[in-house]
Scaffold this active site. Structure first.
Site, short mmCIF file in Angstrom:
data_model
loop_
_atom_site.label_atom_id
_atom_site.label_comp_id
_atom_site.label_asym_id
_atom_site.label_seq_id
_atom_site.Cartn_x
_atom_site.Cartn_y
_atom_site.Cartn_z
N CYS A 2 0.86 -1.19 0.00
CA CYS A 2 0.00 0.00 0.00
C CYS A 2 0.89 1.23 0.00
O CYS A 2 2.10 1.14 0.12
CB CYS A 2 -0.86 0.01 1.25
SG CYS A 2 -1.81 -1.48 1.48
N ARG A 27 1.44 1.86 -6.04
CA ARG A 27 1.66 0.87 -4.98
C ARG A 27 0.37 0.12 -4.64
O ARG A 27 0.42 -0.93 -4.00
CB ARG A 27 2.20 1.53 -3.71
CG ARG A 27 3.53 2.26 -3.86
CD ARG A 27 3.92 2.92 -2.56
NE ARG A 27 4.10 1.93 -1.51
CZ ARG A 27 5.27 1.30 -1.29
NH1 ARG A 27 6.31 1.58 -2.07
NH2 ARG A 27 5.38 0.40 -0.35
N TRP A 74 -3.66 -1.65 -1.30
CA TRP A 74 -3.57 -2.87 -2.09
C TRP A 74 -4.00 -3.97 -1.14
O TRP A 74 -3.25 -4.43 -0.31
CB TRP A 74 -2.14 -3.10 -2.59
CG TRP A 74 -2.01 -4.38 -3.32
CD1 TRP A 74 -1.52 -5.57 -2.86
CD2 TRP A 74 -2.41 -4.64 -4.68
NE1 TRP A 74 -1.58 -6.53 -3.82
CE2 TRP A 74 -2.12 -6.00 -4.94
CE3 TRP A 74 -2.95 -3.86 -5.68
CZ2 TRP A 74 -2.38 -6.60 -6.17
CZ3 TRP A 74 -3.22 -4.44 -6.90
CH2 TRP A 74 -2.93 -5.79 -7.14
N ASN A 98 0.84 -0.24 6.10
CA ASN A 98 1.29 -1.00 4.92
C ASN A 98 2.01 -2.24 5.46
O ASN A 98 2.98 -2.11 6.20
CB ASN A 98 2.25 -0.15 4.08
CG ASN A 98 2.90 -0.96 2.97
OD1 ASN A 98 2.32 -1.93 2.47
ND2 ASN A 98 4.13 -0.61 2.63
N GLY A 99 1.52 -3.43 5.14
CA GLY A 99 2.14 -4.65 5.66
C GLY A 99 1.07 -5.64 6.09
O GLY A 99 -0.11 -5.48 5.74
N GLU A 479 7.26 -20.72 -20.50
CA GLU A 479 7.16 -19.37 -19.93
C GLU A 479 8.25 -18.45 -20.52
O GLU A 479 7.99 -17.30 -20.86
CB GLU A 479 7.26 -19.42 -18.40
CG GLU A 479 7.20 -18.09 -17.69
CD GLU A 479 5.98 -17.24 -18.00
OE1 GLU A 479 6.03 -16.03 -17.70
OE2 GLU A 479 5.00 -17.75 -18.59
N LYS A 483 7.54 -14.98 -22.56
CA LYS A 483 8.11 -13.68 -22.19
C LYS A 483 8.79 -13.03 -23.40
O LYS A 483 8.61 -11.86 -23.69
CB LYS A 483 9.11 -13.82 -21.03
CG LYS A 483 8.44 -14.15 -19.70
CD LYS A 483 7.74 -13.01 -19.04
CE LYS A 483 6.28 -12.91 -19.26
NZ LYS A 483 5.35 -13.86 -18.72
N GLU A 486 6.15 -11.88 -25.96
CA GLU A 486 5.30 -10.76 -25.50
C GLU A 486 5.96 -9.39 -25.64
O GLU A 486 5.32 -8.42 -26.01
CB GLU A 486 5.01 -10.93 -24.01
CG GLU A 486 3.92 -11.87 -23.65
CD GLU A 486 3.62 -11.74 -22.17
OE1 GLU A 486 2.71 -10.96 -21.84
OE2 GLU A 486 4.33 -12.37 -21.36
N HIS A 502 10.79 -34.86 -32.75
CA HIS A 502 9.55 -35.18 -33.48
C HIS A 502 9.08 -34.00 -34.33
O HIS A 502 7.90 -33.90 -34.69
CB HIS A 502 8.46 -35.60 -32.48
CG HIS A 502 8.91 -36.73 -31.61
ND1 HIS A 502 9.06 -38.01 -32.06
CD2 HIS A 502 9.33 -36.72 -30.31
CE1 HIS A 502 9.53 -38.77 -31.07
NE2 HIS A 502 9.70 -38.01 -30.00
N LYS A 601 -3.08 -5.85 -19.50
CA LYS A 601 -2.67 -6.50 -18.25
C LYS A 601 -3.72 -7.51 -17.78
O LYS A 601 -3.40 -8.59 -17.30
CB LYS A 601 -2.43 -5.45 -17.16
CG LYS A 601 -1.91 -6.03 -15.86
CD LYS A 601 -0.57 -6.74 -16.07
CE LYS A 601 -0.08 -7.51 -14.86
NZ LYS A 601 1.02 -8.41 -15.17
C1 AGP Z 1 1.61 -12.82 -19.15
O1 AGP Z 1 2.79 -12.10 -19.13
C2 AGP Z 1 0.51 -12.16 -19.87
N1 AGP Z 1 0.25 -10.88 -19.36
C3 AGP Z 1 -0.74 -13.02 -20.00
O2 AGP Z 1 -0.41 -14.21 -20.64
C4 AGP Z 1 -1.41 -13.36 -18.67
O3 AGP Z 1 -0.66 -14.27 -17.96
C5 AGP Z 1 -2.80 -13.95 -18.95
O4 AGP Z 1 -3.55 -12.97 -19.63
C6 AGP Z 1 -3.49 -14.37 -17.67
O5 AGP Z 1 -3.68 -13.27 -16.84
P1 AGP Z 1 -4.16 -13.51 -15.33
O6 AGP Z 1 -3.10 -14.26 -14.62
O7 AGP Z 1 -4.36 -12.13 -14.80
O8 AGP Z 1 -5.44 -14.28 -15.39
#
Ligand code: AGP
Length: 606
Positions: A2, A27, A74, A98-99, A479, A483, A486, A502, A601
């Protein structure tokens, strides 16, 4: 995480307090509040939502005073709503925090028995009642006595209507900085809130306190002994501060991961019995032992965390697990038998595909448990019980710290389930001992960031990249590829290393970089063979190896080492170099790392 701010000595203090909150909004931004001390009592306003929602309800004349505190939240304990927003009041006391107060449950019972009435679900309200209960005319004394009864982390600011020009601050585990002014003094979670007023600051350390009046600042330890603190000059600008001095939120969040893992298991591990407690699950030991099948529903990075969970739960808790792309699950006709638990994994808690898949699973009789980072999110509210990962706000669109937070929670869940069936107390203790070493081991990997940037220079102009891993590191390969895709827009694919023969092996040539996660575990010999297959076709090899490895290192163009650890904990380390590699490649390509194109996001539309 927070944001708190306190100011004494500025007329119409509400204005600079609100400005301070706006600068701390990164934050936490799910609810906010402000309180000022007036001789007649505390005047307080709080509201759900962003600072602008708070501004819409306050009466600035009512808040006309020269000393006050404010908070942007938060949530960790209790939904984001007006009651749970800070400040929390008790009599003439107001507290912003905050904590996390870990023993708030026990303190709440004791205070309720004394007749204190609780208006919120928060841990923080306990502090307000405790300080009020101990107050005998001197605020800092009451705060000191109260904090000695508290377990957990805190950065707090406290005011009392009978001492309307005084603010008392204290910290343990959460940041707190004092701003030294000429005719006013300031207190905040970080210098972003103070910057407009002074560049002279005092950083408080754990178990230190500050008493602020317009005339001056006194710093003491928790035993009320005066301590001398250095006043430092701030040289950074606001953008730098909000990013903690990092160039991007993504890099800041990558470097926050030692704390992310710590905050995810804080107050949840029982080293003495090698066990785990996950209060939010609300499942008895009998119900835990009755679980017959687990379905993990998620998207994107959360799906990859789910895959790690599958390996761990099946291996150590011996419960069958399926990990489902939520978007596919919701339109399939899934079979849900009795004894099926659905884990819904989502950082934002708002991803529509995951939400709808969860609703479908519920409709078909599954018990649904949410694993999310956002308290009060739709998935958190609609799941029957849940576990928060406590990673704090994740601003960078490319998820990093939320992933390690999710994997830590799935590791704890594995231990909770396994300790009720197949894992001995001794094994449980060994796992928890090593888990507590992970934050430092992550720091050792982060120390290689500059080296990884140098490696990134050799691959920043490539158009493709292959990621390979085996066992619990296969999801990490996925993953790593995600990254890179993306944020750098380089086409990348993750594969189980053995699957390469394969098909994907056809792609290997001198232009194809191949990232291989080849840590020392049961499949080491096999992955070494895969590296040799790439080598034989002149692919460019970047290997993530365990410290001291020489064999695979000798076969690779570039090597990044991670400290040795238990196989089940390796994903918490092996993902870090891949996050940094993607980050540095994207920066070298001049991409907007925090706001990558075409992405959001939280994906709240189908
Ligand atoms: C990951 O870096 C991406 N932003 C995206 O794949 C994300 O993981 C996916 O949209 C799921 O989001 P969530 O964890 O908020 O459900």
């Amino acid at each position: 995480m927070c944001g708190i701010v306190g100011i004494t000595g500025v007329p119409q203090v509400a204005y600079p307090l609100l400005e301070g909150l706006r600068r701390l909004e990164y934050r936490g931004y799910d609810s906010a509040g402000i309180a000022v001390a007036k001789a007649g009592g505390i005047v307080c306003y709080k509201e759900k939502g962003k600072i602008k929602e708070l501004e819409e309800i306050i009466d600035l004349d009512d808040l006309d005073a020269s000393c006050g505190i404010a908070h942007t939240r938060w949530a960790t304990h209790g939904q984001p709503n007006r009651e749970n927003a800070h400040p929390h009041l008790s009599g003439k006391v107001a507290v912003v925090h905050n904590g996390i107060i870990e023993n708030f449950g026990a303190l709440k019972v004791a205070l309720s028995n004394k007749g204190y009435v609780f208006h919120s679900e928060t841990d923080t309200e306990v502090l307000a009642h405790l300080i009020n209960d101990l107050y005998r005319g001197n605020l800092e004394k009451a705060v000191q006595q109260a904090l000695k009864l508290v377990d957990g982390t805190f950065g707090i600011a406290v005011i009392h209507a009978d001492e309307p020009r005084k603010i008392v601050g204290a910290r343990r585990g959460s940041p707190l900085v004092v701003g030294v002014g000429e005719t006013a003094n300031y207190l905040a979670s970080d210098v972003a809130a103070i910057l407009g007023h002074t560049r002279q600051v005092i950083y408080l350390d754990d178990w230190e306190m500050a008493v602020l009046t317009p005339e001056g600042v006194t710093t003491t330890n928790i035993d009320n002994q005066q301590i001398t603190k250095d006043i430092e000059e701030i040289t950074w600008d606001l953008d730098q501060i909000q990013k903690g001095g990092y160039a991007h939120y993504m890099l800041k969040e990558i470097f926050e991961q030692p704390d992310t893992v710590l905050d995810a298991f804080r107050g949840r591990i029982l080293p003495a019995t090698g066990d785990v407690k996950l209060g939010g699950l609300e499942l008895t030991d009998w119900e835990l032992r009755s679980i017959r099948r687990i379905i993990i529903l998620a998207c994107g990075t959360s799906y990859h965390a789910g895959l790690v969970g599958e390996y761990l739960i099946e291996e150590y808790a011996r419960i069958p697990v399926e990990v489902e792309y939520a978007s596919e699950f919701r339109y399939r006709s899934p079979i849900i038998e009795p004894g099926t638990i659905c884990l819904t994994v989502s950082q934002s808690g708002e991803t529509i595909d995951t939400l709808e898949a969860m609703r479908e699973a519920k409709r078909r009789g599954a018990k649904v448990i949410g694993i999310t980072n956002v308290v009060g999110s739709t998935i958190a509210r609609e799941s029957e019980s849940g576990i928060y990962i406590h990673a704090g706000p994740e601003i960078g669109v490319a998820s990093t710290k939320a992933f390690t937070g999710q994997v830590t929670i799935l590791t704890l869940l594995t231990l909770l389930l396994g300790r009720r069936t197949h894992i001995s107390a001794e094994k449980g203790m060994q796992i928890l001992e090593e888990l507590q070493r992970i934050p430092d081991k992550i720091r050792q990997v982060l120390d290689q960031s500059d080296k990884i940037r140098e490696i990134a220079k050799a691959y920043a102009q490539d158009h493709n990249c292959l990621y390979l891993g085996r066992g619990v590191n296969f999801p990490i390969a996925l993953e790593g590829a995600l990254k890179l895709k993306e944020i750098s827009y380089i086409h990348a694919e993750g594969y189980p290393a053995a699957e390469m023969k394969h098909g994907p092996i056809a792609l290997i040539d001198p232009q194809m970089p191949v990232v291989v996660i080849s840590t020392r575990d049961g499949s080491y010999e096999k992955i070494r063979g895969n590296v040799q297959e790439v080598r034989a076709r002149h692919g460019k090899i970047i290997s993530v190896v365990t410290e001291g490895d020489t064999e695979i290192a000798a076969l690779s163009d570039h090597v990044i080492t991670i400290p040795p650890t238990l196989n089940m904990l390796t994903p918490l380390l092996s993902v870090i170099p891949l996050q940094l590699l993607a980050y540095h490649i994207a920066v070298l390509r001049g991409e907007d790392v925090d706001q990558p194109r075409n992405l959001a996001k939280a994906v709240t539309v189908e």
